[in-house]
Motif scaffolding. Structure first.
Motif, PDB file in Angstrom:
ATOM      1  N   LEU A   1       8.090  -1.795   4.257  1.00  0.00           N
ATOM      2  CA  LEU A   1       6.856  -1.611   5.023  1.00  0.00           C
ATOM      3  C   LEU A   1       5.615  -1.780   4.150  1.00  0.00           C
ATOM      4  N   ARG A   2       5.663  -1.329   2.909  1.00  0.00           N
ATOM      5  CA  ARG A   2       4.529  -1.520   2.001  1.00  0.00           C
ATOM      6  C   ARG A   2       4.539  -2.939   1.426  1.00  0.00           C
ATOM      7  N   ALA A   3       5.732  -3.451   1.147  1.00  0.00           N
ATOM      8  CA  ALA A   3       5.829  -4.797   0.570  1.00  0.00           C
ATOM      9  C   ALA A   3       5.265  -5.858   1.513  1.00  0.00           C
ATOM     10  N   ARG A   4       5.269  -5.601   2.821  1.00  0.00           N
ATOM     11  CA  ARG A   4       4.730  -6.563   3.786  1.00  0.00           C
ATOM     12  C   ARG A   4       3.292  -6.963   3.454  1.00  0.00           C
TER      13      ARG A   4
ATOM     14  N   SER B   1       5.054  -5.430  13.975  1.00  0.00           N
ATOM     15  CA  SER B   1       4.817  -6.680  13.265  1.00  0.00           C
ATOM     16  C   SER B   1       3.959  -6.391  12.049  1.00  0.00           C
ATOM     17  N   LEU B   2       3.663  -7.420  11.255  1.00  0.00           N
ATOM     18  CA  LEU B   2       2.867  -7.260  10.051  1.00  0.00           C
ATOM     19  C   LEU B   2       1.535  -6.588  10.360  1.00  0.00           C
TER      20      LEU B   2
ATOM     21  N   SER C   1      -5.505  -5.162   1.177  1.00  0.00           N
ATOM     22  CA  SER C   1      -4.571  -4.379   0.372  1.00  0.00           C
ATOM     23  C   SER C   1      -4.874  -4.493  -1.115  1.00  0.00           C
ATOM     24  N   TRP C   2      -4.362  -3.516  -1.874  1.00  0.00           N
ATOM     25  CA  TRP C   2      -4.357  -3.601  -3.320  1.00  0.00           C
ATOM     26  C   TRP C   2      -3.345  -4.670  -3.711  1.00  0.00           C
TER      27      TRP C   2
ATOM     28  N   PRO D   1       1.046   2.160   3.997  1.00  0.00           N
ATOM     29  CA  PRO D   1      -0.114   1.619   3.287  1.00  0.00           C
ATOM     30  C   PRO D   1      -1.351   1.689   4.173  1.00  0.00           C
ATOM     31  N   ASP D   2      -2.511   1.888   3.548  1.00  0.00           N
ATOM     32  CA  ASP D   2      -3.741   2.001   4.325  1.00  0.00           C
ATOM     33  C   ASP D   2      -4.175   0.662   4.907  1.00  0.00           C
TER      34      ASP D   2
END
Length: 392
Positions: free
Chosen positions: A358-361, A155-156, A214-215, A206-207
């Motif tokens: 996955l990063r766009a989430r 999930s997110l 997030s950035w 993404p970290d």
């Protein structure tokens, strides 16, 4: 997404890193308590603590750890049993445990890059054969399979597992060592395949757990665009690996490479919707030389009107080619128009390419919140965000 007030944005605590902490904590950017023989963070993360140089980075602690190991250099461990499954070269071998073997069967014989593409399925199967004689490629492949599994089942905000971190770390270490040695023709396909896998891993990890972490909502950091650095690193290997050479298994991807290197328009606004052209200050006389948004706007516009099923990897990489020079500086400086172009690319590419999704989430909602928080009055930008008149 509702705007976030400045007072609601919590300041993140600045952790002082320990001077003599283990390498695992340094890799994970965490403060190590320096406990011996195993620090608390490594214990909770279930990895072998590596104060000592002979312990691999992020080595998982498992119940069957005696059958899952890496041997490098002059280590004295005996080779695995002949009935076992492993990958090995002249200096390294890695025995695949039951989970790795399951992932090889479940994922690595398929095309994880472009599902249902028969050409890519053939490429992937040939790479899998090479992975059994090139441990750095096997580790990269397993890490990608674990990332894909995370995409299907998480999930997110779900972050990488310890196994994914381990295989990525091992692949990076072995790959960097291999690049320092003479490159022979027989190694070129494995080098290009590993470089491509490492780019996918940089995108898909993404970290941040949440959009708020997030950035661009968080403070800027040199690691914010690691995926861009990895992508450039891959392309720097093009002349070395020469993936379109005679005999290369990547010749099956010739059409994809053609899309990646296809030229963008030299002038004008053809193909760009009028509101976006106006927002980017583009007109008929605009060129890449006199407008920093020119290439990015054209690259984004080329995929916006396509069906999600029609968007291919090569087309999405056109936008990545525009991330340099003045536009990259604007993006790193969180310019609202540059952020919107990145958002539009994420939104479209993420619907088709799983590792971008996955990063766009986390970064898509983070960009939206940032624009609503710090550029409330920029109506032309807000028109493209969710709920706006031009939202896609």
């Amino acid at each position: 997404m509702a705007p976030t007030c400045p007072s609601e944005v919590q300041e993140r605590k600045i952790l002082r890193r320990s001077r003599f902490g283990c390498r695992n904590c340094k890799l994970r950017k965490l403060k190590c308590d320096e406990g011996k023989p195993r620090c608390k963070r490594c214990s909770s993360f279930r990895v072998l603590c590596n104060f000592m140089p002979n312990v691999p980075d992020l080595q998982p602690v498992t119940d069957d750890s005696s059958s899952t190991f890496v041997v490098q250099g002059r280590a004295q461990l005996q080779p695995p049993l002949t009935s076992a499954v492993w990958t090995s070269d002249a200096s390294t071998f890695y025995q695949l445990d039951a989970k790795c073997q399951d992932f090889v069967t479940r994922y690595l014989g398929r095309s994880l890059i472009t599902p249902d593409d028969p050409n890519m399925i053939k490429v992937n199967r040939k790479l899998l054969i090479l992975a059994f004689t090139h441990p750095f490629l096997m580790h990269a492949s397993l890490a990608v399979a674990l990332a894909y599994d995370r995409h299907l089942n998480s999930s997110l905000g779900c972050r990488r597992t310890v196994e994914e971190c381990y295989h990525r770390s091992q692949s990076t270490t072995l790959f960097n060592r291999r690049l320092g040695e003479p490159i022979e023709t027989r190694d070129k396909d494995t080098i290009w395949g590993t470089a491509a896998a490492l780019v996918i891993l940089a995108f898909s990890a993404p970290d941040a757990r949440t959009p708020e972490e997030s950035w661009p909502l968080k403070s800027s950091d040199p690691s914010d665009f690691e995926w861009l650095r990895m992508s450039r690193g891959k392309m720097s290997l093009w002349s070395i690996a020469n993936p379109l050479r005679q005999g290369s298994l990547f010749r099956a991807m010739e059409s994809t490479f053609a899309e990646i290197h296809s030229p963008l328009p030299e002038k004008g606004i053809d193909g760009i919707m009028r509101p976006l052209a106006t927002l980017c200050h583009l007109k008929d006389s605009s060129t890449p030389g006199n407008n920093p948004y020119f290439n990015a706007a054209h690259a984004v516009s080329q995929i916006q009107d396509l069906l999600d099923s029609q968007v291919k990897v090569g087309q999405t990489e056109l936008f990545m080619r525009s991330l340099h020079g003045p536009f990259e500086s604007l993006l790193r400086g969180k310019d609202p128009v540059a952020l919107l172009l990145l958002y539009l690319w994420y939104r479209k590419a993420g619907r088709s390419i799983w590792w971008i999704e996955l990063r766009a989430r986390v970064e898509c909602p983070s960009i939206c919140s940032y624009l609503r928080l710090y550029h409330k009055g920029y109506a032309a930008v807000h028109a493209f965000l969710p709920g706006g008149s031009l939202a896609m």
